[in-house]
Structures are given as structure tokens and as C-alpha cells.
Design a protein around this motif. Sequence first.
Motif, short mmCIF file in Angstrom:
data_model
loop_
_atom_site.label_atom_id
_atom_site.label_comp_id
_atom_site.label_asym_id
_atom_site.label_seq_id
_atom_site.Cartn_x
_atom_site.Cartn_y
_atom_site.Cartn_z
N MET A 109 0.83 -1.21 0.00
CA MET A 109 0.00 0.00 0.00
C MET A 109 0.86 1.25 0.00
O MET A 109 0.62 2.20 -0.76
CB MET A 109 -0.94 0.00 1.21
N LEU A 110 1.90 1.28 0.83
CA LEU A 110 2.78 2.44 0.91
C LEU A 110 3.56 2.64 -0.39
O LEU A 110 3.63 3.76 -0.91
CB LEU A 110 3.75 2.29 2.08
N GLU A 111 4.14 1.57 -0.89
CA GLU A 111 5.00 1.68 -2.07
C GLU A 111 4.22 2.11 -3.31
O GLU A 111 4.70 2.87 -4.14
CB GLU A 111 5.70 0.34 -2.33
N ASP A 115 -5.21 2.64 -2.60
CA ASP A 115 -6.27 2.84 -1.61
C ASP A 115 -6.62 1.54 -0.89
O ASP A 115 -7.03 1.56 0.27
CB ASP A 115 -7.54 3.39 -2.28
N CYS A 116 -6.46 0.42 -1.59
CA CYS A 116 -6.79 -0.89 -1.03
C CYS A 116 -5.74 -1.90 -1.48
O CYS A 116 -5.20 -1.79 -2.58
CB CYS A 116 -8.15 -1.41 -1.50
N VAL A 117 -5.49 -2.88 -0.64
CA VAL A 117 -4.69 -4.04 -1.04
C VAL A 117 -5.51 -5.29 -0.72
O VAL A 117 -5.92 -5.50 0.43
CB VAL A 117 -3.34 -4.09 -0.32
N LYS A 162 -8.42 -8.16 4.00
CA LYS A 162 -8.06 -7.11 3.06
C LYS A 162 -7.65 -5.86 3.84
O LYS A 162 -7.97 -5.71 5.02
CB LYS A 162 -9.24 -6.80 2.13
N LEU A 163 -6.98 -4.93 3.15
CA LEU A 163 -6.49 -3.71 3.77
C LEU A 163 -7.06 -2.50 3.03
O LEU A 163 -7.00 -2.44 1.80
CB LEU A 163 -4.96 -3.67 3.75
N TYR A 164 -7.60 -1.54 3.80
CA TYR A 164 -8.23 -0.35 3.22
C TYR A 164 -7.71 0.91 3.91
O TYR A 164 -7.53 0.91 5.13
CB TYR A 164 -9.75 -0.37 3.44
N LYS A 165 -7.51 1.99 3.13
CA LYS A 165 -7.27 3.28 3.76
C LYS A 165 -8.55 3.76 4.43
O LYS A 165 -9.66 3.39 4.03
CB LYS A 165 -6.79 4.30 2.72
N ARG A 166 -8.38 4.62 5.44
CA ARG A 166 -9.54 5.14 6.16
C ARG A 166 -10.55 5.79 5.22
O ARG A 166 -11.76 5.64 5.38
CB ARG A 166 -9.07 6.14 7.23
N THR A 196 -8.48 2.91 -5.86
CA THR A 196 -7.43 2.10 -6.49
C THR A 196 -7.10 0.89 -5.61
O THR A 196 -7.18 0.96 -4.38
CB THR A 196 -6.16 2.93 -6.71
N TYR A 197 -6.75 -0.20 -6.26
CA TYR A 197 -6.39 -1.41 -5.51
C TYR A 197 -5.40 -2.24 -6.30
O TYR A 197 -5.24 -2.08 -7.51
CB TYR A 197 -7.64 -2.23 -5.19
#
Length: 244
Positions: A109-111, A115-117, A162-166, A196-197
Motif C-alpha cells: 500500500m505504501l509503495e 487505496d486498497c490491497v 483485506k487492507l483499506y485506507k480510512r 485504487t487497488y
Amino acid sequence: MKLSIVIPAYNEEESITETIDGIEKAFAKVNIEHEIFVVNDSSKDGTLQVLEQLALKYPSLKYETNEGPNGFGYAVRYGLERFSGDCVAVMMADLSDSPYDLIRYYTTMLEGNYDCVFGSRFIKGGKVIDYPFIKKIINRVANFIIKITMGIRYNDTTNAFKLYKREVIEGVKPILAPHFNLTIELPLKAIIRGYTYTVVPNSWTNRKYGVSKLKIKEMGSRYFFILVYCFVEKFFSRGDFKRK
């Protein structure tokens, strides 16, 4: 960027210690500010007492009890209303998800500034361990139907991990699903609303303790309802809910 991990827990006294220990062991090797937010979904066993002891050991652990209504989706939604991080992952309390995969999600996500991984257990590098055969067949059929219906390439929508930004969590509200159908509502809304994901491989291991809370016979129509809801939004809302 602070990472929150929301873990719904219902009658998980046997597995929650290993789950939290495993996360903290993995995160001790990296420099990632994080919180673990366990939502005790009105457990009838000793889950709450175990969490009380774990909180004395780990300052990053926060827990609250969802008094009701109860159910997987309600518990996750409870956590998604109260987490403190800049991004949030949903993980299971039964040791099925790997914290090392979560670290990969976070760095990805950082690299890529995604918005989502999303993870997939069914691409190169992904794996499942001790996956019940019938459950796997149902999973693959369901994900194929979702892919075709929604016109997406992603092949593991039903996996909650899954991983999401706030901003994504805020952007997919209102969240409707009260049960396991939440697992497809969050990613499908994120995709069709223009966030984006990217997809990375992840692993899944069958639980060592207790029993699965997912009742496939009960959930079929609920998954179908959310799928139809997202289909209607994608093709008939004329972009009214897209991120601005």
C-alpha cells in the motif's frame, strides 16, 4: 501511517491468544505503528477474560464488546466505526490469516500508494492449507459468479482479509451487510466507487480450534442480495456514488 487491525471474535477463547501473539511476534520485526482492535461479539465463553489478560501484555491491543445486534458483519462494522489508524485490515480470530501477509499488504500500500490491497489465495504465490474440499468448490464457484457479474478480474472477493485506507471505509458507507456478506460488500463497493487497488498473494490456514461461524446454507441469499445491490449501483447509478 498507522495500521489498525480489526478482529471480530465470537467464542474464540482457544484461538485468540495465538492470533494476537502471532501478530505481535511478526510486528516486532518491523517498524509499523499499529493497533489491534478486537471486537468481542458477545461471546458466551471466556473470550473476554482472555482479552483482559492479553491487554496487560500488549499495549497495542484494544478490545470492546459489541452488545448487539450481533453477527460477523455487525462486529466488523463496530470495529470500522471505532479504529484509530490511517488504514485498517480485517483479520480473522481463528489463526487463518498470516500477519506476515498483512505486513506485505501494508508495504505494498505504501509503495504503490494504493487505496486498497486485496489478497488472493488462488494466484501464483497464494496457498490454502487444509481447506475443506466442498467449501473450496463453493468458494471458487461463488467467486467466479462475482467476477462475471461485476466484470472484474479479481478472483478472491469473498475472503475478508483485506487492507483499506480510512478514506475508503468512509467512502463505501453506508455499509449494509450484517453477516459474512460484508466480505464482498466492502471490496466491491471500493472497486465500483473508483478507489485504487492491487492484488497480492496470501495464504489461508484452516482453524485449529473451535468451529467455523460461516453457515453456507444461511448465507447464500445474503451474498446474492449484496451482489445484486453492487451490480445495480455499478450499472444503473450513473456514477452518483463514485469518489469525487
